[in-house]
Design an enzyme around this catalytic site. Sequence first.
Site, mmCIF file in Angstrom:
data_model
loop_
_atom_site.group_PDB
_atom_site.id
_atom_site.type_symbol
_atom_site.label_atom_id
_atom_site.label_comp_id
_atom_site.label_asym_id
_atom_site.label_seq_id
_atom_site.Cartn_x
_atom_site.Cartn_y
_atom_site.Cartn_z
ATOM 1 N N ARG A 186 -13.917 15.748 -33.520
ATOM 2 C CA ARG A 186 -13.317 16.868 -32.801
ATOM 3 C C ARG A 186 -13.844 18.136 -33.469
ATOM 4 N NH1 ARG A 186 -12.740 15.476 -28.080
ATOM 5 N NH2 ARG A 186 -10.838 14.526 -27.339
ATOM 6 N N ASP A 217 1.132 20.692 -20.195
ATOM 7 C CA ASP A 217 0.442 19.422 -20.431
ATOM 8 C C ASP A 217 1.427 18.591 -21.253
ATOM 9 O OD1 ASP A 217 -1.041 17.291 -21.432
ATOM 10 O OD2 ASP A 217 -2.904 18.450 -21.487
ATOM 11 N N PHE A 221 -19.478 14.942 -25.686
ATOM 12 C CA PHE A 221 -19.130 14.131 -26.860
ATOM 13 C C PHE A 221 -18.969 12.651 -26.541
ATOM 14 C CE2 PHE A 221 -14.653 13.482 -25.899
ATOM 15 C CZ PHE A 221 -14.407 14.500 -24.978
ATOM 16 N N TYR A 275 0.830 -1.204 0.000
ATOM 17 C CA TYR A 275 0.000 0.000 0.000
ATOM 18 C C TYR A 275 0.866 1.256 0.000
ATOM 19 C CZ TYR A 275 -3.760 3.230 0.891
ATOM 20 O OH TYR A 275 -4.660 4.252 0.756
ATOM 21 N N PHE A 278 -7.864 21.663 -24.291
ATOM 22 C CA PHE A 278 -8.152 20.237 -24.382
ATOM 23 C C PHE A 278 -9.377 19.988 -23.507
ATOM 24 C CE2 PHE A 278 -7.982 15.749 -23.365
ATOM 25 C CZ PHE A 278 -8.015 15.251 -24.649
ATOM 26 N N THR A 279 -10.224 19.058 -23.922
ATOM 27 C CA THR A 279 -11.534 18.854 -23.291
ATOM 28 C C THR A 279 -11.439 18.672 -21.769
ATOM 29 O OG1 THR A 279 -11.295 16.541 -23.877
ATOM 30 C CG2 THR A 279 -12.630 17.899 -25.352
ATOM 31 N N LYS A 310 -0.684 8.017 -23.262
ATOM 32 C CA LYS A 310 -0.284 8.480 -24.604
ATOM 33 C C LYS A 310 1.214 8.217 -24.779
ATOM 34 C CE LYS A 310 -4.512 10.317 -24.243
ATOM 35 N NZ LYS A 310 -4.748 11.650 -23.752
HETATM 36 C C1 LIG Z 1 -5.797 12.441 -22.977
HETATM 37 C C2 LIG Z 1 -5.378 13.797 -22.609
HETATM 38 C C3 LIG Z 1 -5.598 14.310 -21.339
HETATM 39 C C4 LIG Z 1 -6.402 13.566 -20.282
HETATM 40 O O1 LIG Z 1 -5.805 12.391 -19.904
HETATM 41 P P1 LIG Z 1 -6.622 11.041 -19.550
HETATM 42 O O2 LIG Z 1 -5.519 10.081 -19.272
HETATM 43 O O3 LIG Z 1 -7.455 10.690 -20.732
HETATM 44 O O4 LIG Z 1 -7.451 11.328 -18.356
HETATM 45 C C5 LIG Z 1 -5.126 15.583 -21.064
HETATM 46 N N1 LIG Z 1 -4.485 16.320 -21.987
HETATM 47 C C6 LIG Z 1 -4.267 15.854 -23.236
HETATM 48 C C7 LIG Z 1 -3.551 16.702 -24.224
HETATM 49 C C8 LIG Z 1 -4.714 14.588 -23.582
HETATM 50 O O5 LIG Z 1 -4.521 14.143 -24.823
#
Ligand SMILES: *Cc1c(COP(=O)(O)O)cnc(C)c1O
Length: 472
Positions: free
Chosen positions: A395, A228, A462, A85, A137-138, A271
């Site tokens: 998008r 980011d 979306f 843990y 970004f969303t 990613k």
């Molecule tokens: C996917 C993404 C996020 C959010 O991350 P999640 O792992 O999907 O929660 C934030 N910023 C960018 C640019 C992304 O592509």
Amino acid sequence: MSPHQIQTAGQQSSRRSWAEPWKIKMVEPLRMIGRAERERALSDAGFNTFLLRSDDVYIDLLTDSGTGAMSDRQWAGMMLGDESYAGSRNFYHLEAAIQEYYGYRHIVPTHQGRGAEHLISQVAITEGQHVPGNMYFTTTRVHQELAGGVFVDVIIDEAHDPEHLHPFKGNIDLAKLEALIERVGADNIAYVSVAGTVNMAGGQPVSMANIKDVRALCTLHGIRLFLDATRMVENAFFIQEREPGYADTPIAAILKEFCSHTDGAWMSAKKDNLANIGGWLAVNDEGLYEELRNLVVVYEGLHTYGGLAGRDMEALAIGITECVQDDYVRSRIGQVRYLGDLLVDWGIPIVLPIGGHAIFLDARRFYPHLAQDHFPAQTLAAELYLDSGIRSMERGIASAGRDPVTGEHQYPKLELTRLTIPRRVYTQAHMDVTAESIKAVFDGRGEVRGLRMVHEPKYLRFFQCRFERLGG
Ligand SMILES: *Cc1c(COP(=O)(O)O)cnc(C)c1O
């Protein structure tokens, strides 16, 4: 190098192809269901590709998020999970990998990127403060807004033009940022939010010169600068390719230099980092770290696991070391370009220059007869699925959501259908099949009518909204 890419000095004219620096050890069978079954699956999914079952999908280009193939080393790392843990050894491996390759001092693991966005937004934004960013970004924007922030787009104008060949369309417009500081005052800016390879602009990079200028402006006004870093490795590739002075610098070194101009970063490790799940937050400031480390316990888990299993942290730590290798990044982006070049050759409108992780079909030019209210990009994603079982995503206006103040649709300039290439998953033959299906849909574009939204969730609509075909 394709004719549609920005030319850089020193490219040979003799043909030397890239190839993947790996071979395949295990395969996962694919199946394409018949046309009638696809019709039914699509209508059951309300014409939203997020609502399809993956068993009904042939080639899945919905997203590059968590869909990559792990290496044999990562899988071996999964067996070395320390599921204690507290103080799991895998956390220390992850911390060391982030410190080595991204250069930040303090690390907070999270279950995925939005977990990190939530924490940083809650800690760094005061109600009513502005958060300038290079497009949005969303999930990033929704967390900034939920924390009381007011998002302001300060990306250069070229980013909103899908045909403009600017080499760094992700850049921040210094004049826009200065004007905002002038208008609201530095105290009313929570931080500047800069994203590497801007997803919503088509995977477009930020230059090193730009981040240095933004840093200088932020320092002058005492404003923090957060990154980011989700696709920052891919951004580093474009700096190496296009920015004077970086042609011989390894991607890993470019990545670390870029990060050094920022105060911290959040990451979706699903990613660039080649993991199926995971995220992290990294900052240099001790006091900020103390607050984040406290808040992570409330929402994610203890600060040495943040919602992740030990084995996930191990796979992620190994993924970080793999994703910064030049030959890997070249083949990754090479595959995206291979698909994009085929489409350009066939006269299909896409966003240029071709970005790092995806091809974006320009639905406005694809379906010039459809009004934006009739969801052209969503329509195109639906038509492509019907043709061949290939899954893409919207998008455009559906992703942009509604204005938090007026409640009206936001009408983004870009109305795009994204074909996102998972890392180390598909072959060049899959890219050929994809391009051919897009061509078939393009040839039949005249007969297509748009969609009407019939179900609309409140947040990030979306993902779960539903549509019906216009005119029955
Ligand atoms: C996917 C993404 C996020 C959010 O991350 P999640 O792992 O999907 O929660 C934030 N910023 C960018 C640019 C992304 O592509």
